[in-house]
Scaffold this motif. Structure first.
Motif, PDB file in Angstrom:
ATOM      1  N   VAL A 258       0.849  -1.192   0.000  1.00 11.53           N
ATOM      2  CA  VAL A 258       0.000   0.000   0.000  1.00 11.53           C
ATOM      3  C   VAL A 258       0.883   1.240   0.000  1.00 11.53           C
ATOM      4  CG1 VAL A 258      -1.766   1.277   1.276  1.00 11.53           C
ATOM      5  CG2 VAL A 258      -1.824  -1.230   1.218  1.00 11.53           C
ATOM      6  N   ARG A 259       0.615   2.139  -0.931  1.00 13.10           N
ATOM      7  CA  ARG A 259       1.404   3.359  -1.125  1.00 13.10           C
ATOM      8  C   ARG A 259       2.851   3.007  -1.473  1.00 13.10           C
ATOM      9  NH1 ARG A 259      -0.419   5.529   3.994  1.00 13.10           N
ATOM     10  NH2 ARG A 259       1.689   6.261   4.375  1.00 13.10           N
ATOM     11  N   ILE A 260       3.004   2.295  -2.573  1.00 12.25           N
ATOM     12  CA  ILE A 260       4.338   1.907  -3.036  1.00 12.25           C
ATOM     13  C   ILE A 260       5.054   3.099  -3.665  1.00 12.25           C
ATOM     14  CG2 ILE A 260       5.603   0.446  -4.654  1.00 12.25           C
ATOM     15  CD1 ILE A 260       3.286  -1.601  -4.324  1.00 12.25           C
ATOM     16  N   PHE A 261       4.376   3.763  -4.597  1.00 13.28           N
ATOM     17  CA  PHE A 261       4.990   4.877  -5.312  1.00 13.28           C
ATOM     18  C   PHE A 261       4.600   6.237  -4.749  1.00 13.28           C
ATOM     19  CE2 PHE A 261       4.575   1.367  -8.357  1.00 13.28           C
ATOM     20  CZ  PHE A 261       5.898   1.219  -8.737  1.00 13.28           C
ATOM     21  N   ALA A 262       3.443   6.331  -4.156  1.00 12.17           N
ATOM     22  CA  ALA A 262       2.953   7.625  -3.664  1.00 12.17           C
ATOM     23  C   ALA A 262       3.892   8.239  -2.641  1.00 12.17           C
ATOM     24  CB  ALA A 262       1.558   7.465  -3.066  1.00 12.17           C
ATOM     25  N   GLU A 263       4.594   7.389  -1.876  1.00  8.28           N
ATOM     26  CA  GLU A 263       5.505   7.893  -0.855  1.00  8.28           C
ATOM     27  C   GLU A 263       6.882   8.244  -1.408  1.00  8.28           C
ATOM     28  OE1 GLU A 263       4.632   8.282   2.566  1.00  8.28           O
ATOM     29  OE2 GLU A 263       2.701   8.075   1.572  1.00  8.28           O
ATOM     30  N   LEU A 264       7.154   7.837  -2.641  1.00 11.25           N
ATOM     31  CA  LEU A 264       8.504   8.007  -3.191  1.00 11.25           C
ATOM     32  C   LEU A 264       8.637   9.214  -4.104  1.00 11.25           C
ATOM     33  CD1 LEU A 264       9.318   4.279  -4.086  1.00 11.25           C
ATOM     34  CD2 LEU A 264       9.969   5.558  -2.035  1.00 11.25           C
ATOM     35  N   MET A 265       7.525   9.771  -4.558  1.00 13.56           N
ATOM     36  CA  MET A 265       7.594  10.855  -5.529  1.00 13.56           C
ATOM     37  C   MET A 265       7.148  12.181  -4.923  1.00 13.56           C
ATOM     38  SD  MET A 265       4.311   9.818  -7.888  1.00 13.56           S
ATOM     39  CE  MET A 265       5.100   8.281  -8.335  1.00 13.56           C
ATOM     40  N   PRO A 266       7.625  13.293  -5.478  1.00  8.63           N
ATOM     41  CA  PRO A 266       7.200  14.602  -4.984  1.00  8.63           C
ATOM     42  C   PRO A 266       5.695  14.773  -5.102  1.00  8.63           C
ATOM     43  CG  PRO A 266       9.072  14.802  -6.485  1.00  8.63           C
ATOM     44  CD  PRO A 266       8.587  13.389  -6.586  1.00  8.63           C
ATOM     45  N   GLY A 267       5.126  15.566  -4.206  1.00  6.47           N
ATOM     46  CA  GLY A 267       3.681  15.767  -4.187  1.00  6.47           C
ATOM     47  C   GLY A 267       3.136  16.287  -5.492  1.00  6.47           C
ATOM     48  N   MET A 268       3.841  17.231  -6.123  1.00  8.07           N
ATOM     49  CA  MET A 268       3.348  17.813  -7.377  1.00  8.07           C
ATOM     50  C   MET A 268       3.270  16.754  -8.464  1.00  8.07           C
ATOM     51  SD  MET A 268       5.172  21.562  -7.509  1.00  8.07           S
ATOM     52  CE  MET A 268       4.403  21.910  -9.082  1.00  8.07           C
ATOM     53  N   THR A 269       4.252  15.825  -8.481  1.00  2.32           N
ATOM     54  CA  THR A 269       4.234  14.758  -9.479  1.00  2.32           C
ATOM     55  C   THR A 269       3.047  13.832  -9.249  1.00  2.32           C
ATOM     56  OG1 THR A 269       6.642  14.836  -9.634  1.00  2.32           O
ATOM     57  CG2 THR A 269       5.547  12.861 -10.479  1.00  2.32           C
ATOM     58  N   ALA A 270       2.808  13.501  -7.993  1.00  2.00           N
ATOM     59  CA  ALA A 270       1.694  12.609  -7.657  1.00  2.00           C
ATOM     60  C   ALA A 270       0.356  13.233  -8.010  1.00  2.00           C
ATOM     61  CB  ALA A 270       1.735  12.264  -6.168  1.00  2.00           C
ATOM     62  N   GLU A 271       0.254  14.539  -7.815  1.00  2.00           N
ATOM     63  CA  GLU A 271      -1.012  15.220  -8.063  1.00  2.00           C
ATOM     64  C   GLU A 271      -1.261  15.495  -9.543  1.00  2.00           C
ATOM     65  OE1 GLU A 271      -0.724  18.671  -5.662  1.00  2.00           O
ATOM     66  OE2 GLU A 271      -0.787  17.559  -3.766  1.00  2.00           O
ATOM     67  N   SER A 272      -0.244  15.326 -10.381  1.00  2.00           N
ATOM     68  CA  SER A 272      -0.404  15.642 -11.806  1.00  2.00           C
ATOM     69  C   SER A 272      -1.316  14.642 -12.514  1.00  2.00           C
ATOM     70  CB  SER A 272       0.965  15.687 -12.493  1.00  2.00           C
ATOM     71  OG  SER A 272       1.570  14.393 -12.482  1.00  2.00           O
ATOM     72  N   ASP A 273      -1.351  13.415 -12.027  1.00  2.00           N
ATOM     73  CA  ASP A 273      -2.192  12.380 -12.639  1.00  2.00           C
ATOM     74  C   ASP A 273      -2.645  11.406 -11.549  1.00  2.00           C
ATOM     75  OD1 ASP A 273      -3.504  10.595 -14.242  1.00  2.00           O
ATOM     76  OD2 ASP A 273      -1.696   9.823 -15.250  1.00  2.00           O
ATOM     77  N   PRO A 274      -3.564  11.843 -10.690  1.00  2.00           N
ATOM     78  CA  PRO A 274      -3.971  10.980  -9.561  1.00  2.00           C
ATOM     79  C   PRO A 274      -4.589   9.661  -9.990  1.00  2.00           C
ATOM     80  CG  PRO A 274      -5.421  12.894  -9.783  1.00  2.00           C
ATOM     81  CD  PRO A 274      -4.246  13.143 -10.667  1.00  2.00           C
ATOM     82  N   ASP A 275      -5.383   9.686 -11.046  1.00  2.00           N
ATOM     83  CA  ASP A 275      -5.995   8.431 -11.505  1.00  2.00           C
ATOM     84  C   ASP A 275      -4.943   7.456 -12.016  1.00  2.00           C
ATOM     85  OD1 ASP A 275      -8.494   9.376 -10.868  1.00  2.00           O
ATOM     86  OD2 ASP A 275      -8.927  10.102 -12.895  1.00  2.00           O
ATOM     87  N   GLY A 276      -3.943   7.983 -12.720  1.00  2.00           N
ATOM     88  CA  GLY A 276      -2.870   7.130 -13.205  1.00  2.00           C
ATOM     89  C   GLY A 276      -2.064   6.534 -12.066  1.00  2.00           C
ATOM     90  N   LEU A 277      -1.828   7.333 -11.023  1.00  2.00           N
ATOM     91  CA  LEU A 277      -1.080   6.842  -9.872  1.00  2.00           C
ATOM     92  C   LEU A 277      -1.858   5.756  -9.144  1.00  2.00           C
ATOM     93  CD1 LEU A 277       1.266   6.893  -7.910  1.00  2.00           C
ATOM     94  CD2 LEU A 277       0.187   8.845  -6.748  1.00  2.00           C
ATOM     95  N   ILE A 278      -3.155   5.951  -8.989  1.00  2.00           N
ATOM     96  CA  ILE A 278      -3.978   4.939  -8.326  1.00  2.00           C
ATOM     97  C   ILE A 278      -3.973   3.638  -9.127  1.00  2.00           C
ATOM     98  CG2 ILE A 278      -6.361   4.334  -7.724  1.00  2.00           C
ATOM     99  CD1 ILE A 278      -6.751   7.293  -6.945  1.00  2.00           C
ATOM    100  N   ALA A 279      -4.059   3.754 -10.462  1.00  2.00           N
ATOM    101  CA  ALA A 279      -4.021   2.559 -11.306  1.00  2.00           C
ATOM    102  C   ALA A 279      -2.678   1.835 -11.172  1.00  2.00           C
ATOM    103  CB  ALA A 279      -4.276   2.934 -12.764  1.00  2.00           C
ATOM    104  N   LEU A 280      -1.587   2.614 -11.071  1.00  2.00           N
ATOM    105  CA  LEU A 280      -0.261   2.029 -10.903  1.00  2.00           C
ATOM    106  C   LEU A 280      -0.152   1.340  -9.547  1.00  2.00           C
ATOM    107  CD1 LEU A 280       2.660   1.588 -11.804  1.00  2.00           C
ATOM    108  CD2 LEU A 280       3.189   3.877 -10.890  1.00  2.00           C
ATOM    109  N   GLU A 281      -0.651   1.993  -8.500  1.00  2.00           N
ATOM    110  CA  GLU A 281      -0.615   1.389  -7.157  1.00  2.00           C
ATOM    111  C   GLU A 281      -1.412   0.086  -7.137  1.00  2.00           C
ATOM    112  OE1 GLU A 281       0.937   2.273  -4.400  1.00  2.00           O
ATOM    113  OE2 GLU A 281       1.663   4.291  -4.834  1.00  2.00           O
ATOM    114  N   ARG A 282      -2.541   0.083  -7.796  1.00  2.00           N
ATOM    115  CA  ARG A 282      -3.375  -1.125  -7.848  1.00  2.00           C
ATOM    116  C   ARG A 282      -2.626  -2.259  -8.555  1.00  2.00           C
ATOM    117  NH1 ARG A 282      -7.351   0.792 -10.705  1.00  2.00           N
ATOM    118  NH2 ARG A 282      -8.818   1.272  -9.033  1.00  2.00           N
ATOM    119  N   ALA A 283      -1.983  -1.924  -9.672  1.00  2.00           N
ATOM    120  CA  ALA A 283      -1.277  -2.947 -10.441  1.00  2.00           C
ATOM    121  C   ALA A 283      -0.069  -3.488  -9.689  1.00  2.00           C
ATOM    122  CB  ALA A 283      -0.838  -2.368 -11.787  1.00  2.00           C
TER     123      ALA A 283
END
Length: 231
Positions: free
Chosen positions: A186-211
């Protein structure tokens, strides 16, 4: 964003567990206990799905907020004051289909005793959902923050009771009589990247975390480990 990435992975696992349990028991409404459930972030939505939910939490203020939240949502959730270790005194033996133990083991004095109490209130075939801080992730996050000495110290010492490796969690659950059936990161990539990067494509990040949640390597560097285990 952190809540969204955490909840997506955990909720999908919980829905699958509940669907299987309902199919096995023939009951659409299951008995769920949220140990340390606080203000009802999981309990209230579960009650809204039609389940009978009890929250056990040591903090009166959290239970009061839970009551308000449930009332505003129009559902009933029972709140009981107590610790995870008190489950056997507060609830009947073998009375729960699912027990949530989210962000709890990091704070109890005896995680093994806490899981033993969880096992006591579960019905045969019931499940526990454990969410805990990952000791491996702590090393990675310290290193990325430039805290190299602290990262090395964490790497070379045994994990404290505040963080757990996948192996440590599995060992605790096995000792309490559980069989681990699923492990998610849980939160594999969200904790590793800057906040602005994470917020640029939240749906894409969620899909990546799920995968990535079930990936045998990536899950072990996640901020939290989510384990489903059965009796």
């Amino acid at each position: 964003m952190r809540d969204a990435t955490r909840q997506t992975v955990v909720w999908e696992a919980l829905r699958a567990v509940l669907a299987r349990r309902s199919a096995a028991t023939g009951r659409d409404s299951l008995d769920i206990v949220d140990a340390g459930g606080g203000t009802g972030g999981f309990a209230v939505p579960l009650a809204k799905l039609g389940h009978v939910v009890t929250v056990v939490d040591p903090t009166p203020d959290s239970l009061a907020a839970l009551e308000r939240r449930a009332a505003e949502t129009g559902v009933g959730v029972k709140g009981l004051q107590g610790d995870v270790a008190d489950l056997g005194d507060l609830l009947e033996y073998g009375s729960a289909d699912l027990v949530l133990c989210h962000s709890v083991l990091e704070y109890v004095d005896d995680p093994a005793k806490a899981l033993g109490a969880v096992g006591g209130i579960l019905r045969e075939g019931g499940a526990v959902s454990v969410l805990a801080a990952n000791s491996v992730a702590a090393v990675v996050h310290r290193a990325l923050a430039g805290q190299f000495d602290e990262a090395r110290r964490l790497l070379l010492t045994e994990p404290s009771g505040r963080r757990f490796s996948r192996e440590a969690l599995a060992g605790l659950l096995a000792a309490a009589g559980f069989t681990v059936t699923e492990v998610h990161g849980v939160r594999i990539f969200a904790e590793l990247m800057p906040g602005m990067t994470a917020e640029s494509d939240p749906d894409g990040l969620i899909a990546l975390e799920r995968a990535a949640a079930g990936h045998p390597v990536l899950r072990d560097i996640a901020a939290q480990l989510h384990v489903i285990a059965h009796r």
